[in-house]
Design a protein around this motif. Sequence first.
Motif, PDB file in Angstrom:
ATOM      1  N   LYS A  35       0.762  -1.053   0.179  1.00 56.97           N
ATOM      2  CA  LYS A  35       0.024   0.030  -0.208  1.00 56.97           C
ATOM      3  C   LYS A  35       0.966   1.254  -0.014  1.00 56.97           C
ATOM      4  CE  LYS A  35      -4.249   1.845   2.067  1.00 56.97           C
ATOM      5  NZ  LYS A  35      -4.153   3.025   2.174  1.00 56.97           N
ATOM      6  N   VAL A  36       0.524   2.191  -0.729  1.00 56.02           N
ATOM      7  CA  VAL A  36       1.124   3.591  -0.845  1.00 56.02           C
ATOM      8  C   VAL A  36       0.159   4.511  -0.787  1.00 56.02           C
ATOM      9  CG1 VAL A  36       2.555   4.899  -2.463  1.00 56.02           C
ATOM     10  CG2 VAL A  36       2.912   2.500  -2.523  1.00 56.02           C
ATOM     11  N   SER A  37       0.706   5.725   0.223  1.00 59.09           N
ATOM     12  CA  SER A  37      -0.065   6.763   0.504  1.00 59.09           C
ATOM     13  C   SER A  37       0.569   7.844  -0.237  1.00 59.09           C
ATOM     14  CB  SER A  37       0.096   7.007   1.892  1.00 59.09           C
ATOM     15  OG  SER A  37      -0.584   6.149   2.726  1.00 59.09           O
ATOM     16  N   LEU A  38      -0.463   8.889  -0.980  1.00 62.49           N
ATOM     17  CA  LEU A  38       0.164   9.757  -2.099  1.00 62.49           C
ATOM     18  C   LEU A  38       0.142  11.033  -1.261  1.00 62.49           C
ATOM     19  CD1 LEU A  38      -1.814   8.809  -5.249  1.00 62.49           C
ATOM     20  CD2 LEU A  38       0.748   8.354  -4.508  1.00 62.49           C
ATOM     21  N   PHE A  39       0.843  11.842  -1.399  1.00 56.15           N
ATOM     22  CA  PHE A  39       0.928  13.545  -0.915  1.00 56.15           C
ATOM     23  C   PHE A  39       1.321  14.301  -2.043  1.00 56.15           C
ATOM     24  CE2 PHE A  39       2.007  10.395   2.592  1.00 56.15           C
ATOM     25  CZ  PHE A  39       1.160  10.719   3.534  1.00 56.15           C
ATOM     26  N   LYS A  40       0.864  15.686  -1.852  1.00 56.06           N
ATOM     27  CA  LYS A  40       1.169  16.544  -2.885  1.00 56.06           C
ATOM     28  C   LYS A  40       2.154  17.437  -2.333  1.00 56.06           C
ATOM     29  CE  LYS A  40      -2.145  18.511  -5.286  1.00 56.06           C
ATOM     30  NZ  LYS A  40      -2.983  19.771  -5.852  1.00 56.06           N
ATOM     31  N   VAL A  41       3.447  17.699  -2.686  1.00 54.91           N
ATOM     32  CA  VAL A  41       4.390  18.566  -2.273  1.00 54.91           C
ATOM     33  C   VAL A  41       4.306  19.686  -3.004  1.00 54.91           C
ATOM     34  CG1 VAL A  41       6.814  18.871  -1.825  1.00 54.91           C
ATOM     35  CG2 VAL A  41       5.934  16.747  -1.803  1.00 54.91           C
ATOM     36  N   ILE A  42       4.005  20.963  -2.417  1.00 52.26           N
ATOM     37  CA  ILE A  42       3.805  22.191  -3.131  1.00 52.26           C
ATOM     38  C   ILE A  42       5.403  23.047  -3.049  1.00 52.26           C
ATOM     39  CG2 ILE A  42       2.402  24.350  -3.595  1.00 52.26           C
ATOM     40  CD1 ILE A  42       0.248  22.231  -2.150  1.00 52.26           C
ATOM     41  N   THR A  43       5.698  23.782  -4.381  1.00 45.14           N
ATOM     42  CA  THR A  43       6.750  24.501  -3.741  1.00 45.14           C
ATOM     43  C   THR A  43       6.485  25.717  -4.494  1.00 45.14           C
ATOM     44  OG1 THR A  43       7.895  23.879  -5.951  1.00 45.14           O
ATOM     45  CG2 THR A  43       8.408  22.272  -4.175  1.00 45.14           C
ATOM     46  N   ALA A  44       7.280  26.562  -4.753  1.00 41.68           N
ATOM     47  CA  ALA A  44       7.347  28.009  -5.117  1.00 41.68           C
ATOM     48  C   ALA A  44       6.993  28.111  -6.597  1.00 41.68           C
ATOM     49  CB  ALA A  44       8.363  28.948  -4.913  1.00 41.68           C
ATOM     50  N   LYS A  45       7.707  26.873  -7.298  1.00 39.73           N
ATOM     51  CA  LYS A  45       7.682  26.774  -8.625  1.00 39.73           C
ATOM     52  C   LYS A  45       6.710  25.735  -9.249  1.00 39.73           C
ATOM     53  CE  LYS A  45      12.652  27.564  -9.410  1.00 39.73           C
ATOM     54  NZ  LYS A  45      13.834  27.233  -9.894  1.00 39.73           N
ATOM     55  N   ASP A  46       6.149  24.564  -8.577  1.00 40.88           N
ATOM     56  CA  ASP A  46       5.399  23.662  -9.040  1.00 40.88           C
ATOM     57  C   ASP A  46       4.900  22.818  -7.972  1.00 40.88           C
ATOM     58  OD1 ASP A  46       7.614  22.006  -8.288  1.00 40.88           O
ATOM     59  OD2 ASP A  46       8.011  21.137 -10.421  1.00 40.88           O
ATOM     60  N   GLU A  47       4.343  21.803  -8.488  1.00 41.10           N
ATOM     61  CA  GLU A  47       3.605  20.693  -7.543  1.00 41.10           C
ATOM     62  C   GLU A  47       4.013  19.508  -7.835  1.00 41.10           C
ATOM     63  OE1 GLU A  47      -0.574  21.533  -7.546  1.00 41.10           O
ATOM     64  OE2 GLU A  47      -0.655  23.551  -6.780  1.00 41.10           O
ATOM     65  N   ILE A  48       4.333  18.684  -7.116  1.00 39.14           N
ATOM     66  CA  ILE A  48       4.600  17.242  -7.555  1.00 39.14           C
ATOM     67  C   ILE A  48       3.740  16.397  -6.653  1.00 39.14           C
ATOM     68  CG2 ILE A  48       6.767  17.503  -8.682  1.00 39.14           C
ATOM     69  CD1 ILE A  48       7.977  16.348  -6.385  1.00 39.14           C
ATOM     70  N   VAL A  49       3.442  14.984  -7.171  1.00 38.67           N
ATOM     71  CA  VAL A  49       2.603  14.121  -6.064  1.00 38.67           C
ATOM     72  C   VAL A  49       3.884  13.036  -5.917  1.00 38.67           C
ATOM     73  CG1 VAL A  49       0.869  12.145  -6.038  1.00 38.67           C
ATOM     74  CG2 VAL A  49       0.515  14.310  -7.061  1.00 38.67           C
ATOM     75  N   ILE A  50       3.832  12.750  -4.476  1.00 36.54           N
ATOM     76  CA  ILE A  50       4.736  11.527  -4.197  1.00 36.54           C
ATOM     77  C   ILE A  50       4.083  10.483  -3.457  1.00 36.54           C
ATOM     78  CG2 ILE A  50       6.692  13.039  -3.805  1.00 36.54           C
ATOM     79  CD1 ILE A  50       6.243  12.870  -0.969  1.00 36.54           C
ATOM     80  N   GLY A  51       4.801   9.417  -3.566  1.00 38.00           N
ATOM     81  CA  GLY A  51       4.194   8.098  -2.952  1.00 38.00           C
ATOM     82  C   GLY A  51       5.250   7.654  -1.851  1.00 38.00           C
ATOM     83  N   ILE A  52       4.467   7.316  -0.578  1.00 37.16           N
ATOM     84  CA  ILE A  52       5.246   6.977   0.439  1.00 37.16           C
ATOM     85  C   ILE A  52       4.542   5.679   0.897  1.00 37.16           C
ATOM     86  CG2 ILE A  52       6.200   7.339   2.736  1.00 37.16           C
ATOM     87  CD1 ILE A  52       6.847   9.468   1.049  1.00 37.16           C
ATOM     88  N   SER A  53       5.564   4.499   0.761  1.00 33.50           N
ATOM     89  CA  SER A  53       5.036   3.130   1.357  1.00 33.50           C
ATOM     90  C   SER A  53       4.545   2.983   2.619  1.00 33.50           C
ATOM     91  CB  SER A  53       6.068   2.107   0.984  1.00 33.50           C
ATOM     92  OG  SER A  53       7.066   2.189   2.050  1.00 33.50           O
ATOM     93  N   GLU A  54       3.646   2.146   2.974  1.00 34.94           N
ATOM     94  CA  GLU A  54       3.199   1.968   4.678  1.00 34.94           C
ATOM     95  C   GLU A  54       4.467   1.792   5.363  1.00 34.94           C
ATOM     96  OE1 GLU A  54       0.126   2.641   5.914  1.00 34.94           O
ATOM     97  OE2 GLU A  54       0.067   3.520   3.829  1.00 34.94           O
ATOM     98  N   ASP A  55       5.465   1.021   4.961  1.00 34.52           N
ATOM     99  CA  ASP A  55       6.637   0.931   6.001  1.00 34.52           C
ATOM    100  C   ASP A  55       7.297   2.159   6.042  1.00 34.52           C
ATOM    101  OD1 ASP A  55       5.985  -2.107   5.816  1.00 34.52           O
ATOM    102  OD2 ASP A  55       7.703  -2.472   4.234  1.00 34.52           O
ATOM    103  N   GLU A  56       7.350   2.930   5.114  1.00 32.62           N
ATOM    104  CA  GLU A  56       8.093   4.216   5.260  1.00 32.62           C
ATOM    105  C   GLU A  56       7.131   5.258   6.180  1.00 32.62           C
ATOM    106  OE1 GLU A  56      11.057   4.727   1.251  1.00 32.62           O
ATOM    107  OE2 GLU A  56       8.670   5.125   1.175  1.00 32.62           O
ATOM    108  N   LEU A  57       6.041   5.177   6.008  1.00 33.15           N
ATOM    109  CA  LEU A  57       5.310   5.830   6.350  1.00 33.15           C
ATOM    110  C   LEU A  57       4.937   5.689   8.100  1.00 33.15           C
ATOM    111  CD1 LEU A  57       3.396   8.491   5.919  1.00 33.15           C
ATOM    112  CD2 LEU A  57       1.553   6.951   5.540  1.00 33.15           C
TER     113      LEU A  57
END
Length: 124
Positions: free
Chosen positions: A31-53
């Motif tokens: 299972k992967v949880s998705l997060f949006k990282v917003i910067t001054a220039k752009d936005e990206i979506v990252i995935g973090i595994s349940e083990d890492e989370l």
Amino acid sequence: MHISKRLLLGLGLVTLIMESVVIQPAFAADKVSLFKVITAKDEIVIGISEDELAQVEGRNAAGIAKMLVAKGSMSAWQYAVRKSAGGDLEQAPLHKIGLIARDSLRVEPYATPLKVLPIDETKK
């Protein structure tokens, strides 16, 4: 050898229960949880595994932001929308990226109606 239908049905039920108990944790690990990282220039979506989370305080976006500030940087898998072999849209890992605390302004949960593919650690 004669096996009664009742015994055969019981063995089948026990096998099914044991399979679900053994296989379910394996699926949960993907299972992967998705997060949006917003910067001054752009936005990206990252995935973090349940083990890492599980290693992140609060297991949420605020915890990821705190960890990023505390460490100064972190690596994560960038996710993007793609078409599956069947033609359906899905969220899939694109490539591993590095995030720097000073460039990231906000981290927030990212909900998607699409299927989220697990991270394939062999692609590191």
